[in-house]
Design an enzyme around this catalytic site. Structure first.
Site, PDB file in Angstrom:
ATOM      1  N   GLU A 232      54.091  35.109  42.773  1.00 21.97           N
ATOM      2  CA  GLU A 232      53.673  35.300  44.161  1.00 21.97           C
ATOM      3  C   GLU A 232      54.520  36.442  44.698  1.00 21.97           C
ATOM      4  O   GLU A 232      55.727  36.292  44.876  1.00 21.97           O
ATOM      5  CB  GLU A 232      53.874  34.010  44.958  1.00 21.97           C
ATOM      6  CG  GLU A 232      53.089  34.005  46.273  1.00 21.97           C
ATOM      7  CD  GLU A 232      53.877  34.554  47.428  1.00 21.97           C
ATOM      8  OE1 GLU A 232      53.774  35.784  47.673  1.00 21.97           O
ATOM      9  OE2 GLU A 232      54.590  33.787  48.070  1.00 21.97           O
ATOM     10  N   CYS A 266      55.705  36.217  53.322  1.00 18.97           N
ATOM     11  CA  CYS A 266      54.688  36.877  52.503  1.00 18.97           C
ATOM     12  C   CYS A 266      53.321  36.790  53.154  1.00 18.97           C
ATOM     13  O   CYS A 266      52.524  37.732  53.086  1.00 18.97           O
ATOM     14  CB  CYS A 266      54.631  36.229  51.121  1.00 18.97           C
ATOM     15  SG  CYS A 266      56.194  36.217  50.235  1.00 18.97           S
TER      16      CYS A 266
END
Length: 459
Positions: A232, A266
């Site tokens: 990720e 994020c």
């Protein structure tokens, strides 16, 4: 070389930790390997019981742990408490559903008894970031542990106290020593030691949340070792506002979507793409909301935005803003660090920021938003796709079907209509393109790190 943690609100040192040399890493790895093999044979009922206990301890010790999060990485206490509750809720989610997710699945084959089993993979190396120091670990570790795997955790050095608390928390909840192990590495040694660990036969797989560069290095090492990896790698999420949207609701949500955790997420909305007929209304409401944010002491309940986690991160963000202005972007509010102690940055909105502007093209990991006006829906789709990342997308419109149809034309791992993008244990989480691959959370995330095994017993 020791690790020294620093309070980002003051710049003052917090604690000093000795790092692990090669001999210590080998000792921890050997212990973790043995403990993980035994844990994989432990009945599911005992693994589930550990998760229930972890959830209870997270809630009982919430205030102390929240203060530690705030001291080490700077988020307001209310956000730290919410992070801990989300971690506890994830424990509850998997404890309640693990039997269904991990149970054998019979397959109708006339000539045999056949079934699919979900079996432990082994010890998984986890390289985790600092921005959600408990949640980032928990969203991987909780499903891994209940699946019967072990966790070899290399956390970010600036949240070393949180890393060690997570290990103690699981041990106190009944997880055998070694099943979740924290390894402390001096930063210059991280690439070499990580590559060596991935190559070691005792490590079964690897997961990383971090930068694209770090992800590429881990993916290359995992590829050489022919091992599973989940990455990720951040994002530059678009927040698309169409002309038929509830502009005031979109603008109010946009402020939360961008400036939660001082923009250090994020999955924060970062690029605000607004259709031309409502651009002025949205901009006025959004900028007013940003100007109303209270920046300051993260232990003060009145604070909305705390400091950035480190001085180098603040400096990097300020460089992106300066480069963006030099390329033609306009500062509508904010635009620089706050003077005084700590690593504070003014919540910033940049207008006229499209492709070719650093803050639009790159991931901005801090309290900076870009505004771009789209001529029409087709232009909005092109702007939303004009990024190498593909983590999340938020679309605002008066027609949910229209929003979902637009979302299908933008490549991301998640799409939310008339809501900000969030992670939730009930739903898979992960990205596409330079945002990485693989999924965390839900049943899909749990099964990323299991051996999906076929059984066939002939009649």
């Amino acid at each position: 070389m020791p690790i020294t943690t620093v309070n980002p609100a003051t710049g003052a040192p917090l604690a000093r930790y000795d790092t692990h040399d090669d001999d210590r890493v080998e000792h921890l790895l050997a212990r973790a390997h043995v403990a993980t093999r035994a844990w994989g044979r432990t009945p599911l009922e005992r693994r589930v019981a550990v998760l229930h206990t972890v959830a209870g301890r997270l809630r009982a010790d919430r205030d102390r742990l929240a203060r530690l999060i705030t001291e080490e990485m700077g988020k307001p206490l209310a956000e730290a408490r919410a992070e801990l509750e989300k971690s506890a809720a994830t424990c509850d989610f998997y404890a309640e559903r693990a039997a269904g997710m991990l149970g054998d699945e019979p397959v109708d084959v006339p000539e045999a008894d056949a079934w699919v089993a979900y079996e432990p993979m082994g010890l998984v190396l986890a390289v985790m970031p600092w921005n959600f120091p408990f949640w980032q670990v928990m969203r991987f570790a909780v499903p891994s542990v209940v699946a019967g795997n072990g966790v070899f955790l290399k956390h970010s050095p600036n949240v070393t106290g949180c890393a060690l608390e997570i290990e103690r928390l699981f041990r106190a909840a009944g997880l055998p020593e070694g099943v979740l192990t924290t390894v402390l590495l001096a930063e210059p040694r991280v690439p070499e030691v990580t590559a060596r660990l991935i190559a070691d036969d005792r490590i079964a797989a690897v997961t990383l949340t971090g930068s694209t560069g770090a992800g590429a290095a881990v993916a290359a090492a995992a590829g050489r070792a022919v091992k599973k990896s989940v990455l990720e790698l951040g994002g530059s999420d678009a927040f698309v506002v169409l002309a038929d949207a509830d502009v005031e609701a979109a603008a109010a949500t946009a402020v939360r979507a961008r400036f939660l955790n001082a923009g250090q997420s994020c999955v924060c909305a970062k690029r605000f793409v607004v259709e031309e007929p409502v651009a002025d209304r949205f901009t006025a409401a959004f900028v007013a909301g940003v100007r109303a944010l209270v920046v300051g002491d993260p232990t003060d309940s009145r604070t909305d935005v705390g400091p950035m986690a480190r001085a180098d991160l603040r400096d990097g963000l300020d460089r992106q803003v300066a480069e963006s202005v030099a390329a033609g972007a306009r500062v509508l509010t904010g635009g620089g660090p706050l003077p005084g102690a700590g690593f504070f940055y003014r919540p910033t909105v940049l207008a006229d920021a499209g492709p070719g502007v650093a803050a639009f093209d790159e991931e901005t990991f801090g309290p900076v938003a870009t505004l771009t006006v789209a001529a029409d829906e087709e232009h909005a789709v092109r702007l939303a796709n004009a990024s190498p990342y593909g983590l999340g997308l938020s679309v605002w419109t008066g027609d949910r079907k229209r929003g979902a149809a637009l979302a299908r034309r933008v490549t991301t791992g998640a799409a939310f209509v008339n809501a900000m993008v969030v992670s939730d244990p009930r739903l898979p989480f992960g990205g596409t393109r330079r945002s990485g691959y693989g999924r965390e959370l839900a049943a899909v995330g749990l099964r990323e790190f299991v051996n999906v095994r076929t059984y066939w017993a002939a009649h």
